[in-house]
Design a protein around this motif. Structure first.
Motif, PDB file in Angstrom:
ATOM      1  N   VAL A  30       0.558  -8.876  -5.338  1.00 49.70           N
ATOM      2  CA  VAL A  30       0.251  -8.233  -4.056  1.00 49.70           C
ATOM      3  C   VAL A  30      -1.258  -8.027  -3.908  1.00 49.70           C
ATOM      4  O   VAL A  30      -1.809  -8.239  -2.824  1.00 49.70           O
ATOM      5  CB  VAL A  30       1.028  -6.907  -3.902  1.00 49.70           C
ATOM      6  N   LEU A  31      -1.939  -7.636  -4.989  1.00 51.34           N
ATOM      7  CA  LEU A  31      -3.402  -7.502  -4.909  1.00 51.34           C
ATOM      8  C   LEU A  31      -4.054  -8.839  -4.582  1.00 51.34           C
ATOM      9  O   LEU A  31      -5.015  -8.900  -3.808  1.00 51.34           O
ATOM     10  CB  LEU A  31      -3.967  -6.950  -6.224  1.00 51.34           C
ATOM     11  N   TRP A  32      -3.544  -9.898  -5.156  1.00 47.55           N
ATOM     12  CA  TRP A  32      -4.069 -11.237  -4.869  1.00 47.55           C
ATOM     13  C   TRP A  32      -3.887 -11.569  -3.391  1.00 47.55           C
ATOM     14  O   TRP A  32      -4.795 -12.054  -2.720  1.00 47.55           O
ATOM     15  CB  TRP A  32      -3.378 -12.250  -5.768  1.00 47.55           C
ATOM     16  N   GLN A  33      -2.701 -11.291  -2.863  1.00 47.26           N
ATOM     17  CA  GLN A  33      -2.440 -11.584  -1.454  1.00 47.26           C
ATOM     18  C   GLN A  33      -3.245 -10.679  -0.528  1.00 47.26           C
ATOM     19  O   GLN A  33      -3.710 -11.111   0.519  1.00 47.26           O
ATOM     20  CB  GLN A  33      -0.946 -11.464  -1.151  1.00 47.26           C
ATOM     21  N   LYS A  34      -3.423  -9.413  -0.920  1.00 50.06           N
ATOM     22  CA  LYS A  34      -4.213  -8.491  -0.104  1.00 50.06           C
ATOM     23  C   LYS A  34      -5.685  -8.871  -0.118  1.00 50.06           C
ATOM     24  O   LYS A  34      -6.404  -8.599   0.835  1.00 50.06           O
ATOM     25  CB  LYS A  34      -4.030  -7.060  -0.595  1.00 50.06           C
ATOM     26  N   LYS A  35      -6.130  -9.487  -1.200  1.00 46.62           N
ATOM     27  CA  LYS A  35      -7.527  -9.910  -1.273  1.00 46.62           C
ATOM     28  C   LYS A  35      -7.786 -11.034  -0.273  1.00 46.62           C
ATOM     29  O   LYS A  35      -8.831 -11.081   0.367  1.00 46.62           O
ATOM     30  CB  LYS A  35      -7.860 -10.369  -2.691  1.00 46.62           C
ATOM     31  N   GLU A  36      -6.813 -11.915  -0.122  1.00 45.17           N
ATOM     32  CA  GLU A  36      -6.972 -13.034   0.797  1.00 45.17           C
ATOM     33  C   GLU A  36      -6.737 -12.622   2.246  1.00 45.17           C
ATOM     34  O   GLU A  36      -7.364 -13.154   3.150  1.00 45.17           O
ATOM     35  CB  GLU A  36      -6.023 -14.164   0.410  1.00 45.17           C
ATOM     36  N   GLN A  37      -5.838 -11.683   2.480  1.00 46.12           N
ATOM     37  CA  GLN A  37      -5.578 -11.158   3.825  1.00 46.12           C
ATOM     38  C   GLN A  37      -5.497  -9.652   3.697  1.00 46.12           C
ATOM     39  O   GLN A  37      -4.777  -9.143   2.845  1.00 46.12           O
ATOM     40  CB  GLN A  37      -4.240 -11.661   4.360  1.00 46.12           C
ATOM     41  N   LYS A  38      -6.199  -8.946   4.538  1.00 44.28           N
ATOM     42  CA  LYS A  38      -6.209  -7.477   4.442  1.00 44.28           C
ATOM     43  C   LYS A  38      -4.824  -6.882   4.684  1.00 44.28           C
ATOM     44  O   LYS A  38      -4.431  -5.933   4.058  1.00 44.28           O
ATOM     45  CB  LYS A  38      -7.212  -6.875   5.436  1.00 44.28           C
ATOM     46  N   LYS A  39      -4.088  -7.458   5.621  1.00 40.14           N
ATOM     47  CA  LYS A  39      -2.740  -6.969   5.909  1.00 40.14           C
ATOM     48  C   LYS A  39      -1.757  -8.102   5.630  1.00 40.14           C
ATOM     49  O   LYS A  39      -1.944  -9.218   6.082  1.00 40.14           O
ATOM     50  CB  LYS A  39      -2.649  -6.527   7.368  1.00 40.14           C
ATOM     51  N   ILE A  40      -0.712  -7.788   4.891  1.00 41.89           N
ATOM     52  CA  ILE A  40       0.280  -8.804   4.531  1.00 41.89           C
ATOM     53  C   ILE A  40       1.350  -8.848   5.615  1.00 41.89           C
ATOM     54  O   ILE A  40       1.968  -7.831   5.928  1.00 41.89           O
ATOM     55  CB  ILE A  40       0.886  -8.498   3.153  1.00 41.89           C
ATOM     56  N   SER A  41       1.573 -10.024   6.180  1.00 39.47           N
ATOM     57  CA  SER A  41       2.547 -10.192   7.260  1.00 39.47           C
ATOM     58  C   SER A  41       3.976 -10.160   6.710  1.00 39.47           C
ATOM     59  O   SER A  41       4.208 -10.324   5.511  1.00 39.47           O
ATOM     60  CB  SER A  41       2.296 -11.509   7.984  1.00 39.47           C
ATOM     61  N   PHE A  42       4.932  -9.985   7.621  1.00 34.51           N
ATOM     62  CA  PHE A  42       6.339  -9.944   7.220  1.00 34.51           C
ATOM     63  C   PHE A  42       6.800 -11.237   6.538  1.00 34.51           C
ATOM     64  O   PHE A  42       7.461 -11.179   5.492  1.00 34.51           O
ATOM     65  CB  PHE A  42       7.225  -9.616   8.425  1.00 34.51           C
ATOM     66  N   PRO A  43       6.448 -12.434   7.073  1.00 30.28           N
ATOM     67  CA  PRO A  43       6.850 -13.657   6.351  1.00 30.28           C
ATOM     68  C   PRO A  43       6.247 -13.745   4.950  1.00 30.28           C
ATOM     69  O   PRO A  43       6.886 -14.267   4.031  1.00 30.28           O
ATOM     70  CB  PRO A  43       6.333 -14.792   7.244  1.00 30.28           C
ATOM     71  N   LYS A  44       5.057 -13.219   4.777  1.00 27.62           N
ATOM     72  CA  LYS A  44       4.443 -13.221   3.443  1.00 27.62           C
ATOM     73  C   LYS A  44       5.214 -12.288   2.508  1.00 27.62           C
ATOM     74  O   LYS A  44       5.382 -12.581   1.333  1.00 27.62           O
ATOM     75  CB  LYS A  44       2.975 -12.792   3.555  1.00 27.62           C
ATOM     76  N   ILE A  62       9.986  -4.529  -7.284  1.00 26.69           N
ATOM     77  CA  ILE A  62       9.977  -3.723  -6.058  1.00 26.69           C
ATOM     78  C   ILE A  62       9.099  -2.497  -6.233  1.00 26.69           C
ATOM     79  O   ILE A  62       8.305  -2.152  -5.348  1.00 26.69           O
ATOM     80  CB  ILE A  62      11.419  -3.336  -5.658  1.00 26.69           C
ATOM     81  N   LEU A  63       9.215  -1.815  -7.375  1.00 23.54           N
ATOM     82  CA  LEU A  63       8.365  -0.651  -7.634  1.00 23.54           C
ATOM     83  C   LEU A  63       6.887  -1.026  -7.613  1.00 23.54           C
ATOM     84  O   LEU A  63       6.057  -0.279  -7.096  1.00 23.54           O
ATOM     85  CB  LEU A  63       8.721  -0.014  -8.984  1.00 23.54           C
ATOM     86  N   GLY A  64       6.552  -2.179  -8.174  1.00 23.27           N
ATOM     87  CA  GLY A  64       5.162  -2.629  -8.173  1.00 23.27           C
ATOM     88  C   GLY A  64       4.649  -2.896  -6.772  1.00 23.27           C
ATOM     89  O   GLY A  64       3.525  -2.516  -6.428  1.00 23.27           O
ATOM     90  N   CYS A  65       5.462  -3.540  -5.944  1.00 18.81           N
ATOM     91  CA  CYS A  65       5.064  -3.806  -4.554  1.00 18.81           C
ATOM     92  C   CYS A  65       4.863  -2.499  -3.790  1.00 18.81           C
ATOM     93  O   CYS A  65       3.877  -2.339  -3.060  1.00 18.81           O
ATOM     94  CB  CYS A  65       6.114  -4.649  -3.841  1.00 18.81           C
ATOM     95  N   VAL A  66       5.785  -1.566  -3.964  1.00 21.11           N
ATOM     96  CA  VAL A  66       5.676  -0.279  -3.277  1.00 21.11           C
ATOM     97  C   VAL A  66       4.447   0.482  -3.765  1.00 21.11           C
ATOM     98  O   VAL A  66       3.714   1.077  -2.983  1.00 21.11           O
ATOM     99  CB  VAL A  66       6.966   0.552  -3.474  1.00 21.11           C
ATOM    100  N   PHE A  67       4.206   0.446  -5.063  1.00 23.92           N
ATOM    101  CA  PHE A  67       3.080   1.170  -5.643  1.00 23.92           C
ATOM    102  C   PHE A  67       1.753   0.685  -5.067  1.00 23.92           C
ATOM    103  O   PHE A  67       0.885   1.485  -4.744  1.00 23.92           O
ATOM    104  CB  PHE A  67       3.089   1.009  -7.170  1.00 23.92           C
ATOM    105  N   VAL A  68       1.599  -0.628  -4.925  1.00 25.98           N
ATOM    106  CA  VAL A  68       0.354  -1.176  -4.394  1.00 25.98           C
ATOM    107  C   VAL A  68       0.193  -0.835  -2.921  1.00 25.98           C
ATOM    108  O   VAL A  68      -0.915  -0.585  -2.448  1.00 25.98           O
ATOM    109  CB  VAL A  68       0.294  -2.704  -4.595  1.00 25.98           C
ATOM    110  N   MET A  69       1.283  -0.806  -2.187  1.00 28.63           N
ATOM    111  CA  MET A  69       1.195  -0.589  -0.749  1.00 28.63           C
ATOM    112  C   MET A  69       1.143   0.882  -0.352  1.00 28.63           C
ATOM    113  O   MET A  69       0.933   1.192   0.813  1.00 28.63           O
ATOM    114  CB  MET A  69       2.385  -1.265  -0.050  1.00 28.63           C
ATOM    115  N   LEU A  70       1.310   1.806  -1.313  1.00 29.66           N
ATOM    116  CA  LEU A  70       1.212   3.228  -0.989  1.00 29.66           C
ATOM    117  C   LEU A  70      -0.193   3.541  -0.485  1.00 29.66           C
ATOM    118  O   LEU A  70      -1.183   3.091  -1.068  1.00 29.66           O
ATOM    119  CB  LEU A  70       1.478   4.086  -2.234  1.00 29.66           C
ATOM    120  N   PRO A  71      -0.286   4.305   0.592  1.00 28.01           N
ATOM    121  CA  PRO A  71      -1.632   4.723   1.011  1.00 28.01           C
ATOM    122  C   PRO A  71      -2.184   5.670  -0.043  1.00 28.01           C
ATOM    123  O   PRO A  71      -1.498   6.556  -0.526  1.00 28.01           O
ATOM    124  CB  PRO A  71      -1.386   5.444   2.336  1.00 28.01           C
TER     125      PRO A  71
END
Length: 146
Positions: free
Chosen positions: A60-74, A114-123
């Motif tokens: 998720v950090l890799w994807q967020k680095k390339e795009q600030k906001k991750i789209s639903f298809p991503k 899933i926990l890792g994805c949620v953890f990264v996306m927490l504000p």
């Protein structure tokens, strides 16, 4: 510290894959099991959760680095990658002597992912708060004893 992981997330993700595959096919490891409140607690569940937690955070950090906001298809793609890796790691064990495919391990891998994805996306604030870490550790503990 977060900047290091963000900058090198792609490299760390691809470097962690062979390590996780190596540990998954090594049949010499003796993972302890013990009872907690009458329930069998298997440490390999924690290992699956932590390994996939790390994979999810790095991906998720890799994807967020390339795009600030991750789209639903991503997010759909990220989910397919996580489930696919969990199944692939267990499927490889079918051909390894003394190893078996275990659907339970796949489920714990997906839970960690899933926990890792949620953890990264927490504000979050600039520093990870004690409460966030406590909630994640508590969730891991309850998942493991179920």
């Amino acid at each position: 510290m977060t900047n290091f992981f963000s900058r090198h997330s792609r490299l760390l993700f691809f470097a962690s894959l062979p390590v996780i595959f190596l540990f998954s096919i090594t049949s010499q490891l003796r993972i302890p099991r013990f009872r907690v409140y009458g329930n069998l607690f298997r440490l390999d569940r924690v290992i699956h959760i932590v390994a996939f937690f790390v994979l999810a955070v790095l991906l998720v950090l890799w994807q967020k680095k390339e795009q600030k906001k991750i789209s639903f298809p991503k997010w759909i793609w990220l989910g397919i990658v996580g489930v696919g890796l969990a199944f692939l790691i267990e499927a490889v064990q079918i051909i390894i002597p003394l190893r078996t495919f275990n659907l339970e391990d796949v489920m714990y891998g997906i839970a960690g992912y899933i926990l890792g994805c949620v953890f990264v996306m927490l504000p979050r604030k600039p520093k990870i708060g004690f409460l966030n870490v406590f909630v994640v550790v508590l969730a891991l503990f309850f998942i493991c004893i179920l």
